[in-house]
Scaffold this motif. Structure first.
Motif, PDB file in Angstrom:
ATOM      1  N   ASN A   1     -12.458   8.990  -1.986  1.00  0.00           N
ATOM      2  CA  ASN A   1     -12.107   9.621  -0.505  1.00  0.00           C
ATOM      3  C   ASN A   1     -11.461   8.293   0.182  1.00  0.00           C
ATOM      4  OD1 ASN A   1     -12.954  12.099  -0.900  1.00  0.00           O
ATOM      5  ND2 ASN A   1     -15.177  11.421  -0.498  1.00  0.00           N
ATOM      6  N   PHE A   2     -10.129   8.230   0.326  1.00  0.00           N
ATOM      7  CA  PHE A   2      -9.457   7.104   0.953  1.00  0.00           C
ATOM      8  C   PHE A   2      -8.372   7.445   1.893  1.00  0.00           C
ATOM      9  CE2 PHE A   2      -7.790   6.816  -3.231  1.00  0.00           C
ATOM     10  CZ  PHE A   2      -6.451   7.142  -2.987  1.00  0.00           C
ATOM     11  N   ILE A   3      -8.247   6.416   2.885  1.00  0.00           N
ATOM     12  CA  ILE A   3      -7.201   6.597   3.444  1.00  0.00           C
ATOM     13  C   ILE A   3      -6.315   5.159   3.537  1.00  0.00           C
ATOM     14  CG2 ILE A   3      -6.004   6.863   5.870  1.00  0.00           C
ATOM     15  CD1 ILE A   3      -8.417   8.448   6.369  1.00  0.00           C
ATOM     16  N   ILE A   4      -5.081   5.239   3.049  1.00  0.00           N
ATOM     17  CA  ILE A   4      -4.396   3.695   3.116  1.00  0.00           C
ATOM     18  C   ILE A   4      -3.239   3.677   4.442  1.00  0.00           C
ATOM     19  CG2 ILE A   4      -2.584   2.087   1.705  1.00  0.00           C
ATOM     20  CD1 ILE A   4      -4.013   3.591  -0.657  1.00  0.00           C
TER      21      ILE A   4
ATOM     22  N   GLY B   1     -18.295  14.396   0.343  1.00  0.00           N
ATOM     23  CA  GLY B   1     -18.858  12.768   0.030  1.00  0.00           C
ATOM     24  C   GLY B   1     -19.547  12.378   1.422  1.00  0.00           C
ATOM     25  N   SER B   2     -20.533  11.465   1.090  1.00  0.00           N
ATOM     26  CA  SER B   2     -20.865  10.575   2.188  1.00  0.00           C
ATOM     27  C   SER B   2     -20.043   9.436   2.900  1.00  0.00           C
ATOM     28  CB  SER B   2     -22.167  10.020   1.755  1.00  0.00           C
ATOM     29  OG  SER B   2     -22.065   9.083   0.946  1.00  0.00           O
ATOM     30  N   GLU B   3     -19.184   9.001   2.414  1.00  0.00           N
ATOM     31  CA  GLU B   3     -18.221   7.914   2.787  1.00  0.00           C
ATOM     32  C   GLU B   3     -16.889   8.048   2.482  1.00  0.00           C
ATOM     33  OE1 GLU B   3     -20.396   4.653   0.601  1.00  0.00           O
ATOM     34  OE2 GLU B   3     -18.278   4.465  -0.409  1.00  0.00           O
ATOM     35  N   ILE B   4     -16.331   7.413   3.337  1.00  0.00           N
ATOM     36  CA  ILE B   4     -14.789   7.460   3.276  1.00  0.00           C
ATOM     37  C   ILE B   4     -14.259   6.070   3.429  1.00  0.00           C
ATOM     38  CG2 ILE B   4     -14.426   8.326   5.678  1.00  0.00           C
ATOM     39  CD1 ILE B   4     -11.765   9.537   4.911  1.00  0.00           C
ATOM     40  N   THR B   5     -13.087   5.445   2.689  1.00  0.00           N
ATOM     41  CA  THR B   5     -12.627   4.145   2.993  1.00  0.00           C
ATOM     42  C   THR B   5     -11.362   4.174   3.434  1.00  0.00           C
ATOM     43  OG1 THR B   5     -13.851   3.737   0.798  1.00  0.00           O
ATOM     44  CG2 THR B   5     -12.629   2.099   1.466  1.00  0.00           C
ATOM     45  N   ASN B   6     -11.128   3.396   4.302  1.00  0.00           N
ATOM     46  CA  ASN B   6      -9.789   3.204   4.939  1.00  0.00           C
ATOM     47  C   ASN B   6      -9.101   1.712   4.240  1.00  0.00           C
ATOM     48  OD1 ASN B   6      -7.644   3.344   7.043  1.00  0.00           O
ATOM     49  ND2 ASN B   6      -8.745   2.097   8.330  1.00  0.00           N
ATOM     50  N   TYR B   7      -7.962   1.819   3.586  1.00  0.00           N
ATOM     51  CA  TYR B   7      -7.617   0.567   3.218  1.00  0.00           C
ATOM     52  C   TYR B   7      -6.367   0.134   4.043  1.00  0.00           C
ATOM     53  CZ  TYR B   7     -10.265   1.046  -1.034  1.00  0.00           C
ATOM     54  OH  TYR B   7     -11.359   1.478  -2.025  1.00  0.00           O
ATOM     55  N   THR B   8      -6.306  -0.932   4.469  1.00  0.00           N
ATOM     56  CA  THR B   8      -5.081  -1.446   5.200  1.00  0.00           C
ATOM     57  C   THR B   8      -4.419  -2.682   4.343  1.00  0.00           C
ATOM     58  OG1 THR B   8      -6.476  -3.297   6.464  1.00  0.00           O
ATOM     59  CG2 THR B   8      -6.219  -0.904   7.636  1.00  0.00           C
ATOM     60  N   VAL B   9      -3.333  -2.755   4.885  1.00  0.00           N
ATOM     61  CA  VAL B   9      -2.580  -3.960   4.234  1.00  0.00           C
ATOM     62  C   VAL B   9      -2.372  -5.271   4.998  1.00  0.00           C
ATOM     63  CG1 VAL B   9      -0.981  -2.384   2.667  1.00  0.00           C
ATOM     64  CG2 VAL B   9      -0.149  -2.912   5.178  1.00  0.00           C
ATOM     65  N   SER B  10      -3.225  -5.294   6.054  1.00  0.00           N
ATOM     66  CA  SER B  10      -3.138  -6.368   6.896  1.00  0.00           C
ATOM     67  C   SER B  10      -4.275  -7.268   6.636  1.00  0.00           C
ATOM     68  CB  SER B  10      -3.486  -5.995   8.375  1.00  0.00           C
ATOM     69  OG  SER B  10      -4.528  -5.756   8.722  1.00  0.00           O
ATOM     70  N   ASP B  11      -4.211  -8.552   7.071  1.00  0.00           N
ATOM     71  CA  ASP B  11      -5.350  -9.554   6.592  1.00  0.00           C
ATOM     72  C   ASP B  11      -6.502  -9.474   7.403  1.00  0.00           C
ATOM     73  OD1 ASP B  11      -3.283 -10.279   4.746  1.00  0.00           O
ATOM     74  OD2 ASP B  11      -2.346 -11.705   6.392  1.00  0.00           O
TER      75      ASP B  11
ATOM     76  N   SER C   1      -6.095  10.189  -0.139  1.00  0.00           N
ATOM     77  CA  SER C   1      -6.461  10.865  -1.629  1.00  0.00           C
ATOM     78  C   SER C   1      -6.953  12.211  -0.992  1.00  0.00           C
ATOM     79  CB  SER C   1      -7.793   9.910  -1.885  1.00  0.00           C
ATOM     80  OG  SER C   1      -8.831  10.560  -1.238  1.00  0.00           O
ATOM     81  N   ASN C   2      -7.028  12.846  -2.113  1.00  0.00           N
ATOM     82  CA  ASN C   2      -7.380  14.481  -1.983  1.00  0.00           C
ATOM     83  C   ASN C   2      -9.052  14.436  -1.484  1.00  0.00           C
ATOM     84  OD1 ASN C   2      -7.303  17.259  -2.083  1.00  0.00           O
ATOM     85  ND2 ASN C   2      -7.122  17.118  -4.380  1.00  0.00           N
ATOM     86  N   LEU C   3      -9.037  14.584  -0.237  1.00  0.00           N
ATOM     87  CA  LEU C   3     -10.288  14.329   0.228  1.00  0.00           C
ATOM     88  C   LEU C   3     -11.256  15.482   0.041  1.00  0.00           C
ATOM     89  CD1 LEU C   3      -9.353  13.038   4.004  1.00  0.00           C
ATOM     90  CD2 LEU C   3     -10.016  11.654   2.089  1.00  0.00           C
ATOM     91  N   THR C   4     -12.550  15.082  -0.710  1.00  0.00           N
ATOM     92  CA  THR C   4     -13.550  15.926  -0.838  1.00  0.00           C
ATOM     93  C   THR C   4     -14.836  15.475  -0.288  1.00  0.00           C
ATOM     94  OG1 THR C   4     -14.002  14.481  -2.710  1.00  0.00           O
ATOM     95  CG2 THR C   4     -12.650  16.291  -3.263  1.00  0.00           C
TER      96      THR C   4
END
Lengths: 714, 126
Positions: A501-504, A658-668, A653-656
């Motif tokens: 489970n993620f978002i970018i 779950g207990s956690e979700i990750t948010n990925y960023t391209v910044s520093d 992602s295909n969010l299903t």
């Protein structure tokens, strides 16, 4: 004199009739007024580019369409091509935008389009038992929407009031961009907006209103005060006449001219305030703004003669009133300066004022960084300047003004106090915060995105009163998602394959693609839905292929003036590149589909993987596309993904469950995780630990989510 | 970041100098103008041309304050009463915002009258 009066009455009557007829001929008035009341500044233009005339109220990036009795077609898609961000449609007859919606003057029917997300907003006025339904179609790949309203949404004042509230919130949100003003210098107009919200403006209004009143009645008040025992009625009459007419009180002709001009203006105002407007004071406020933004040439070219007459006449009346007070104004300031010049200030007064204002100055300098309020500093400095000037003028010797004991006492107090303030600010104040509401505007409906401007020492009150049942982001940090309990924010370089489970997300479209292309394993995990706008090509035979040919088959019903393009993204060594190729114009056709063929250059054909996208036309109208080479034997792996956009560009992602979700960023920015779903605590943690600045955006994945809605039926 | 501290130190040094050393009036006034100019320059650098708008509005507001301070004390109270008297009329005509403005101005005039009563004798040479 009689003739003059007759002519004036005729003038009033004529103007009255003119405006009456102008108001009656304006059938789009209510809609336009609602839009203007919400803050949208509109110009009307009639478009003929679609073979049929439609009346559009356009703003910078928004189009408002009221008259919509058009044949069924793809008009809205074409409007999108013209670069409009949002389209507001009021259906006053049956219309179908193919594949998106059908509407009439009473109802909107959703046709479940693939590239649009549908949402139905219901605004209820429970007190008056009225409701308004707004259908919103948000394009998944762009941060814009189509708002569809049946024309019966404007049938009474209550409904118009509900809509105006909603349109105001949309107006505010539509202005928000992803750029953080902390990073760039504010423009003069942004600073001017700050000034209009400052205490200075309030004080300025108080001073101006007092001054205007004094200029009007000052002479009369002074006379009555000075001659309390022996008031001459004739003199009072003269002064009252001065009070009303000012410099125009010379003779009966000038008096009549002044009076009739003012009375005529009141008639005009009465004509201009429509009976359909809910709040007259609000309308007057809007009118004041319009007066400042009045452009005679624009009104002339748009043939808005009623507005032209009204605003030109308003300026004339202002000029008239100003000239009537000009003389008094100069007299008044002359007297004031004479008075100030002749004042002799006592040493004891100067002594205390000098110390107090210098002391205040030092304290304000110390807290300069923490609470940058130059406004207060400016007042203290100006007062200080006046005191020092007086010392200079009165030839006071500062050395002799204070005794030795006093000097030592003053200096030690200032030093001790300054050190105390310095210590408090730098060592203790870190734990002292001021709490305020996240949504600082008093509006009854507030939509996201919302830009918050606050100070270093601010934290936020509980967010439980807000209606948040959607993912909530603060700048690029995910702080809440209704389906998960833990929210992790990480840099994309730390991508974990096991994470389902993620978002970018990224501010920049190209930086997002670069992030995806630099780690192709992510692409396999991205959600595959009906909506796709980006194609990822994996080419295992890259070394054996000399040239790839792209063949696209377009639906010929689509017509646009845009050029059909292909944009390819790839890595050349470690540097990220992109090239755009024009495929030609999409001119439409009668029955046979349009075919396009394009040879990809060898430097791209020989890549192991690259990405490409079609641009310049709506993806709905690309029937098929395929890659071929001269031998027709390809082992290409094609994955299509959809990069969505609302303030930030993102893929999920295909969010299903779950207990956690990750948010990925391209910044520093540093990583941060939230282990609980308390939004307030998560937000305050971000703020307290300085992950976000004093200005940040509050937003969600879909546009115009409501965070405050007092008209919610639930 | 440190500009505030530098300015405060500068101000303390200036204050110590003018209090403990017998200097010419021109020096005191000129050096104060220098500090003042530095601050204004910094604020101008920080927020740009808008500082002029703030400056002019502050100048106007302070002039109005001085006017009321130097006028006959009765005028402050008289205008406070006039504004207070007008307030209910605006409330009757449902112009609440204007009524609020007038009530605030009435209060300000009362405060100005009070300040004048307390400080005028101490500040102005009779």
């Amino acid at each position: 004199m009689k003739n003059l009066l007759k002519a004036s009455y005729f003038l009033i009557l004529f103007g009255f009739l003119c405006l009456n007829s102008a108001a009656k001929s304006d059938d789009t008035g209510i809609f336009l007024k609602s839009i203007n009341k919400a803050g949208f500044k509109t110009d009307i233009f009639t478009s003929t580019i679609f073979d049929s005339k439609i009346k559009i109220f356009k703003t910078n990036k928004n189009a408002f369409i009221e008259s919509f009795s058009l044949p069924n077609s793809f008009y809205l898609t074409n409007l999108k091509d013209l670069g409009y961000k949002n389209i507001f449609i009021v259906c006053n007859s049956t219309y179908e935008e193919e594949g998106i919606f059908k509407c009439s003057n009473k109802i909107v029917e959703d046709l479940k389009p693939e590239n649009f997300k549908y949402e139905l907003i219901e605004l209820n006025d429970s007190k008056n038992k009225e409701k308004v339904m707004i259908s919103i179609y948000s394009r998944i790949d762009e941060a814009d929407s189509i708002f569809v309203l049946p024309s019966n949404s404007f049938e009474n004042n209550i409904k118009i009031g509900l809509l105006s509230n909603y349109l105001s919130s949309i107006y505010r949100s539509s202005k928000i961009s992803v750029d953080n003003p902390n990073l760039t210098k504010k423009t003069f107009s942004q600073n001017m907006e700050d000034f209009l919200k400052s205490t200075s403006l309030e004080l300025l209004i108080y001073s101006l209103v007092s001054l205007v009143i004094i200029l009007f009645i000052g002479k009369l008040v002074i006379y009555i005060k000075n001659n309390r025992q022996n008031i001459d009625i004739k003199k009072v009459n003269n002064l009252s006449s001065d009070l009303i007419f000012g410099s125009f009180s010379i003779n009966i002709n000038t008096k009549s001219f002044f009076l009739i001009s003012i009375i005529f203006y009141f008639f005009l105002i009465l004509q201009f305030i429509s009976s359909t407007i809910e709040s007259k004071t609000e309308y007057l406020k809007q009118m004041a703004v319009n007066i400042l933004e009045f452009n005679m040439f624009a009104e002339l070219s748009n043939k808005n003669y009623d507005r032209l007459i009204f605003y030109s006449y308003t300026y004339f009346v202002f000029f008239l009133i100003l000239t009537s007070r000009f003389e008094y104004f100069f007299e008044f300031f002359q007297g004031l300066f004479k008075k100030i010049k002749n004042i002799t200030v006592s040493n004891i007064g100067l002594k205390y004022c000098f110390i107090i204002f210098n002391f205040l100055c030092i304290v304000l300098f110390i807290v300069f960084n923490k609470f940058f309020s130059f406004e207060l500093l400016l007042y203290v400095l100006l007062a200080n300047l006046y005191i020092v000037f007086m010392l200079y003028k009165e030839k006071v010797d500062l050395f002799l003004l204070f005794t030795k004991k006093e000097k030592i006492l003053i200096l030690s107090t200032i030093l001790l106090f300054s050190f105390g303030v310095f210590y408090y600010q730098n060592f203790s104040l870190r734990s002292v915060f001021r709490f305020e509401d996240l949504i600082g505007v008093p509006d009854r409906i507030v939509s996201l995105p919302y830009k918050k401007q606050t100070s270093d020492s601010a934290l936020f009150n509980s967010l439980s009163e807000y209606n948040i049942n959607y993912p909530l982001f603060i700048d690029e940090f995910l702080i809440y998602h209704p389906n998960y309990k833990k929210f992790i924010n990480k840099n994309i370089s730390k991508f974990d394959e096991n994470n389902s489970n993620f978002i970018i997300l990224s501010k920049s479209y190209e930086r997002l693609i670069k992030g995806l292309l630099s780690n192709p394993v992510i692409i396999k995990n991205i959600e595959v839905s009906n909506f796709k706008n980006l194609v990822f090509i994996e080419n295992p035979d890259a070394n054996n292929i000399s040239q790839l040919i792209l063949n696209a088959d377009l639906n010929c019903i689509y017509k646009t003036t845009n050029t059909f393009k292909v944009k390819v993204y790839y890595f050349e060594g470690t540097s990220f590149r992109n090239i755009e190729y024009d495929l030609g114009n999409v001119l439409g056709c009668n029955s046979v589909n349009q075919k396009y063929s394009f040879k990809l250059p060898p430097e791209i054909s020989s890549k192991d993987f690259f990405m490409f996208e079609f641009s310049g036309m709506d993806r709905r109208f690309i029937n098929t596309y395929k890659f071929e080479n001269e031998e027709n034997s390809l082992a290409l792996k094609i994955s299509e993904i959809g990069v969505k956009n609302n303030l930030y560009f993102y893929v999920t992602s295909n969010l299903t469950s779950g207990s956690e979700i990750t948010n990925y960023t391209v910044s520093d920015k540093s990583d941060i995780s939230f282990d609980n779903s308390d939004i307030t605590e998560n937000l305050n943690k971000l703020k307290r630990d300085k992950y976000i600045g004093n200005t940040f955006n509050v937003w969600s994945l879909e546009p115009y989510r409501l965070i405050v809605n007092e008209f919610d039926s639930k | 970041m440190f500009i505030g501290y530098i300015l405060s130190i500068l101000c303390i040094v200036w204050l110590t100098t003018v209090l403990f050393f017998r200097l010419s009036r021109n020096f005191v006034f000129g050096s104060f103008l220098l500090v003042w100019g530095l601050v204004l320059g910094f604020v101008f650098y920080k927020i740009g041309l808008i500082v002029l708008v703030y400056f002019l509005s502050a100048l106007f507001i302070l002039s109005c304050f001085l006017l009321s301070f130097y006028s006959d004390r009765i005028y402050n109270y008289l205008f406070a009463i006039i504004f207070l008297f007008l307030t209910p009329f605006f409330l009757i005509f449902k112009l609440e915002n204007v009524a609020e403005l007038f009530a605030s101005i009435a209060f300000l005039f009362l405060v100005l009258g009070f300040i004048k009563d307390v400080l005028y004798e101490k500040f102005i040479k009779s």
